[in-house]
Design a protein around this motif. Structure first.
Motif, PDB file in Angstrom:
ATOM      1  N   GLY A   1       0.655  -1.301  -0.015  1.00 40.15           N
ATOM      2  CA  GLY A   1      -0.021   0.067  -0.258  1.00 40.15           C
ATOM      3  C   GLY A   1       0.730   1.183  -0.189  1.00 40.15           C
ATOM      4  N   MET A   2       2.116   1.198  -0.454  1.00 39.74           N
ATOM      5  CA  MET A   2       3.037   2.380  -0.373  1.00 39.74           C
ATOM      6  C   MET A   2       4.103   1.980  -1.548  1.00 39.74           C
ATOM      7  SD  MET A   2       4.964   1.704   3.150  1.00 39.74           S
ATOM      8  CE  MET A   2       3.689   1.194   3.899  1.00 39.74           C
ATOM      9  N   ASP A   3       4.689   3.368  -1.892  1.00 37.57           N
ATOM     10  CA  ASP A   3       5.899   3.056  -2.829  1.00 37.57           C
ATOM     11  C   ASP A   3       7.003   2.460  -2.031  1.00 37.57           C
ATOM     12  OD1 ASP A   3       4.655   4.400  -4.905  1.00 37.57           O
ATOM     13  OD2 ASP A   3       5.638   6.344  -4.486  1.00 37.57           O
ATOM     14  N   ASN A   4       7.907   1.956  -2.801  1.00 35.40           N
ATOM     15  CA  ASN A   4       9.074   1.084  -2.177  1.00 35.40           C
ATOM     16  C   ASN A   4       9.934   1.920  -1.557  1.00 35.40           C
ATOM     17  OD1 ASN A   4      11.247  -0.652  -1.612  1.00 35.40           O
ATOM     18  ND2 ASN A   4      10.937  -1.814  -3.479  1.00 35.40           N
ATOM     19  N   PRO A   5      10.305   2.100  -0.372  1.00 37.04           N
ATOM     20  CA  PRO A   5      11.324   3.032   0.242  1.00 37.04           C
ATOM     21  C   PRO A   5      12.765   2.602   0.000  1.00 37.04           C
ATOM     22  CG  PRO A   5      10.456   1.731   1.938  1.00 37.04           C
ATOM     23  CD  PRO A   5       9.484   1.275   0.736  1.00 37.04           C
ATOM     24  N   ASN A   6      12.862   1.469  -0.408  1.00 41.04           N
ATOM     25  CA  ASN A   6      14.295   0.864  -0.846  1.00 41.04           C
ATOM     26  C   ASN A   6      14.956   1.302  -2.210  1.00 41.04           C
ATOM     27  OD1 ASN A   6      14.356  -1.428   1.255  1.00 41.04           O
ATOM     28  ND2 ASN A   6      12.558  -1.664   0.479  1.00 41.04           N
ATOM     29  N   LEU A   7      13.858   1.853  -3.197  1.00 43.56           N
ATOM     30  CA  LEU A   7      14.479   2.097  -4.413  1.00 43.56           C
ATOM     31  C   LEU A   7      15.482   3.337  -4.206  1.00 43.56           C
ATOM     32  CD1 LEU A   7      11.469   1.454  -6.369  1.00 43.56           C
ATOM     33  CD2 LEU A   7      13.275  -0.187  -5.992  1.00 43.56           C
ATOM     34  N   LYS A   8      15.422   4.373  -3.416  1.00 45.36           N
ATOM     35  CA  LYS A   8      16.164   5.267  -3.472  1.00 45.36           C
ATOM     36  C   LYS A   8      17.340   5.190  -2.672  1.00 45.36           C
ATOM     37  CE  LYS A   8      12.624   9.298  -2.659  1.00 45.36           C
ATOM     38  NZ  LYS A   8      12.116  10.263  -1.909  1.00 45.36           N
ATOM     39  N   LEU A   9      17.524   4.261  -1.895  1.00 48.33           N
ATOM     40  CA  LEU A   9      18.650   3.665  -1.266  1.00 48.33           C
ATOM     41  C   LEU A   9      19.394   2.739  -2.340  1.00 48.33           C
ATOM     42  CD1 LEU A   9      20.835   3.328   1.003  1.00 48.33           C
ATOM     43  CD2 LEU A   9      19.382   1.611   2.075  1.00 48.33           C
ATOM     44  N   ILE A  10      18.843   2.062  -2.983  1.00 48.86           N
ATOM     45  CA  ILE A  10      19.441   1.305  -4.173  1.00 48.86           C
ATOM     46  C   ILE A  10      20.097   2.044  -5.226  1.00 48.86           C
ATOM     47  CG2 ILE A  10      19.062  -0.315  -6.162  1.00 48.86           C
ATOM     48  CD1 ILE A  10      16.789  -1.599  -4.272  1.00 48.86           C
ATOM     49  N   ALA A  11      19.187   3.322  -5.353  1.00 47.80           N
ATOM     50  CA  ALA A  11      19.876   4.076  -6.630  1.00 47.80           C
ATOM     51  C   ALA A  11      21.236   4.825  -5.876  1.00 47.80           C
ATOM     52  CB  ALA A  11      18.651   5.300  -6.885  1.00 47.80           C
ATOM     53  N   ALA A  12      21.080   5.166  -4.796  1.00 50.51           N
ATOM     54  CA  ALA A  12      22.240   5.857  -3.930  1.00 50.51           C
ATOM     55  C   ALA A  12      23.575   4.897  -3.934  1.00 50.51           C
ATOM     56  CB  ALA A  12      21.767   6.452  -2.607  1.00 50.51           C
ATOM     57  N   LEU A  13      22.954   3.488  -3.702  1.00 53.50           N
ATOM     58  CA  LEU A  13      24.215   2.434  -3.577  1.00 53.50           C
ATOM     59  C   LEU A  13      24.615   2.419  -5.020  1.00 53.50           C
ATOM     60  CD1 LEU A  13      22.669   0.035  -1.659  1.00 53.50           C
ATOM     61  CD2 LEU A  13      24.790   1.408  -0.976  1.00 53.50           C
ATOM     62  N   ARG A  14      23.985   2.300  -6.056  1.00 54.83           N
ATOM     63  CA  ARG A  14      24.429   2.211  -7.279  1.00 54.83           C
ATOM     64  C   ARG A  14      25.076   3.166  -7.946  1.00 54.83           C
ATOM     65  NH1 ARG A  14      23.669  -1.725 -10.305  1.00 54.83           N
ATOM     66  NH2 ARG A  14      22.173  -3.510  -9.889  1.00 54.83           N
ATOM     67  N   GLU A  15      24.789   4.352  -7.502  1.00 56.12           N
ATOM     68  CA  GLU A  15      25.442   5.745  -7.667  1.00 56.12           C
ATOM     69  C   GLU A  15      26.980   5.620  -7.501  1.00 56.12           C
ATOM     70  OE1 GLU A  15      25.343  10.433  -6.740  1.00 56.12           O
ATOM     71  OE2 GLU A  15      23.370   9.513  -7.129  1.00 56.12           O
ATOM     72  N   LYS A  16      27.249   4.970  -6.283  1.00 50.24           N
ATOM     73  CA  LYS A  16      28.509   4.761  -5.739  1.00 50.24           C
ATOM     74  C   LYS A  16      29.181   3.341  -6.204  1.00 50.24           C
ATOM     75  CE  LYS A  16      28.249   8.458  -3.666  1.00 50.24           C
ATOM     76  NZ  LYS A  16      28.718   9.712  -4.108  1.00 50.24           N
ATOM     77  N   GLY A  17      28.633   3.024  -7.383  1.00 48.38           N
ATOM     78  CA  GLY A  17      29.144   1.586  -7.964  1.00 48.38           C
ATOM     79  C   GLY A  17      28.888   0.387  -7.419  1.00 48.38           C
ATOM     80  N   VAL A  18      27.994   0.297  -6.291  1.00 48.13           N
ATOM     81  CA  VAL A  18      27.571  -0.980  -5.578  1.00 48.13           C
ATOM     82  C   VAL A  18      26.492  -1.590  -6.466  1.00 48.13           C
ATOM     83  CG1 VAL A  18      26.387  -1.758  -3.548  1.00 48.13           C
ATOM     84  CG2 VAL A  18      28.062   0.113  -3.260  1.00 48.13           C
ATOM     85  N   ASP A  19      26.558  -2.927  -6.835  1.00 49.69           N
ATOM     86  CA  ASP A  19      25.721  -3.786  -7.611  1.00 49.69           C
ATOM     87  C   ASP A  19      24.846  -4.320  -6.725  1.00 49.69           C
ATOM     88  OD1 ASP A  19      24.469  -4.898  -9.681  1.00 49.69           O
ATOM     89  OD2 ASP A  19      25.786  -6.517  -9.905  1.00 49.69           O
ATOM     90  N   VAL A  20      23.317  -4.153  -6.764  1.00 45.49           N
ATOM     91  CA  VAL A  20      22.362  -4.730  -6.052  1.00 45.49           C
ATOM     92  C   VAL A  20      21.688  -5.587  -7.020  1.00 45.49           C
ATOM     93  CG1 VAL A  20      20.485  -4.360  -4.590  1.00 45.49           C
ATOM     94  CG2 VAL A  20      22.242  -2.599  -4.451  1.00 45.49           C
ATOM     95  N   SER A  21      21.650  -7.041  -6.517  1.00 41.86           N
ATOM     96  CA  SER A  21      21.397  -8.163  -7.223  1.00 41.86           C
ATOM     97  C   SER A  21      20.254  -8.794  -6.162  1.00 41.86           C
ATOM     98  CB  SER A  21      22.334  -8.864  -7.567  1.00 41.86           C
ATOM     99  OG  SER A  21      22.794  -9.727  -6.508  1.00 41.86           O
ATOM    100  N   VAL A  22      19.302  -9.646  -6.986  1.00 43.77           N
ATOM    101  CA  VAL A  22      18.294 -10.548  -6.400  1.00 43.77           C
ATOM    102  C   VAL A  22      18.609 -11.946  -6.760  1.00 43.77           C
ATOM    103  CG1 VAL A  22      16.484 -10.057  -8.042  1.00 43.77           C
ATOM    104  CG2 VAL A  22      15.921 -10.340  -5.855  1.00 43.77           C
ATOM    105  N   CYS A  23      18.187 -12.751  -5.990  1.00 41.37           N
ATOM    106  CA  CYS A  23      18.072 -14.037  -6.214  1.00 41.37           C
ATOM    107  C   CYS A  23      16.968 -14.628  -6.894  1.00 41.37           C
ATOM    108  CB  CYS A  23      18.055 -14.806  -4.745  1.00 41.37           C
ATOM    109  SG  CYS A  23      17.890 -16.753  -5.099  1.00 41.37           S
ATOM    110  N   ASP A  24      17.210 -14.813  -8.166  1.00 35.54           N
ATOM    111  CA  ASP A  24      15.787 -15.381  -9.026  1.00 35.54           C
ATOM    112  C   ASP A  24      15.176 -16.612  -8.443  1.00 35.54           C
ATOM    113  OD1 ASP A  24      15.608 -13.189 -10.629  1.00 35.54           O
ATOM    114  OD2 ASP A  24      16.334 -14.024 -12.735  1.00 35.54           O
TER     115      ASP A  24
END
Length: 200
Positions: free
Chosen positions: A137-160
């Protein structure tokens, strides 16, 4: 006669222990009431690389600080959702803290080789806004943090594999997240390449 005495002693000890545990909440309240909350001075906490996330307190004169001459390769595995859906996953916050600690120690972000592998109960944090909104029932609050991590070169992956176990569709995962065959194979492959492993 001895068995009777033994039973009496056991009953007495059990009663004492039981009474002690029943008083535990009162004791905790007494101790807590004597502890004054401490206000940290301005600048005590900082987020030098991932602004607003992973706050840390830096001390210059300490042991085991990161070194720019080391490989600085880490694979982080996140398997839990320890807090509510309205806040970023605590595992991702801890990754941000590690980035901040490395940068505060003098290691430039371009020297960091960090990969995050999300699986298990952490998987919903990887959903796009549309699917997260349907689920919580809300937007994903993790996406801003993931974007900030990616901006610093951190690859965020998910287990398929975890995506499949949650009955999520592949396209429900946010486009900023890398799809990996599985978290175990991500960790093992990167460890074979010299990455240190940290469970977050």
């Amino acid at each position: 006669m001895r068995p009777v005495v033994s039973y009496v002693l056991i009953a007495a000890v059990a009663g004492f222990v039981g009474a002690s545990f029943s008083k535990a909440p009162e004791l905790i309240d007494k101790i807590a009431s004597r502890v004054d909350p401490v206000s940290d001075p301005a600048g005590f906490w900082s987020t030098p690389a991932i602004e607003g996330y992973g706050k840390m307190h830096y001390e210059a004169d300490v042991a085991y600080k990161p070194n720019v001459n080391d490989s600085n390769k880490i694979v982080f595995q996140i398997t839990k959702a320890e807090n509510g859906p309205n806040d970023p996953n605590l595992g991702l916050e801890r990754v941000a803290r590690v980035v901040n600690l490395y940068v505060a120690s003098g290691v430039p972000v371009e020297k960091l080789k960090f990969v995050v592998s999300v699986t298990g109960d952490g998987t919903p944090a990887m959903l796009n806004n549309q699917q997260y909104h349907k689920l919580f029932g809300m937007d994903n609050p993790n996406l801003k943090l993931i974007a900030a991590l990616r901006e610093k070169g951190v690859d965020v992956s998910v287990c398929d594999q975890s995506v499949a176990f949650h009955h999520f569709k592949s396209e429900w995962i946010d486009q900023s997240v890398t799809h990996a065959l599985s978290s175990p194979t991500t960790v093992s492959t990167l460890e074979n390449q010299g990455y240190a492993f940290l469970s977050m």
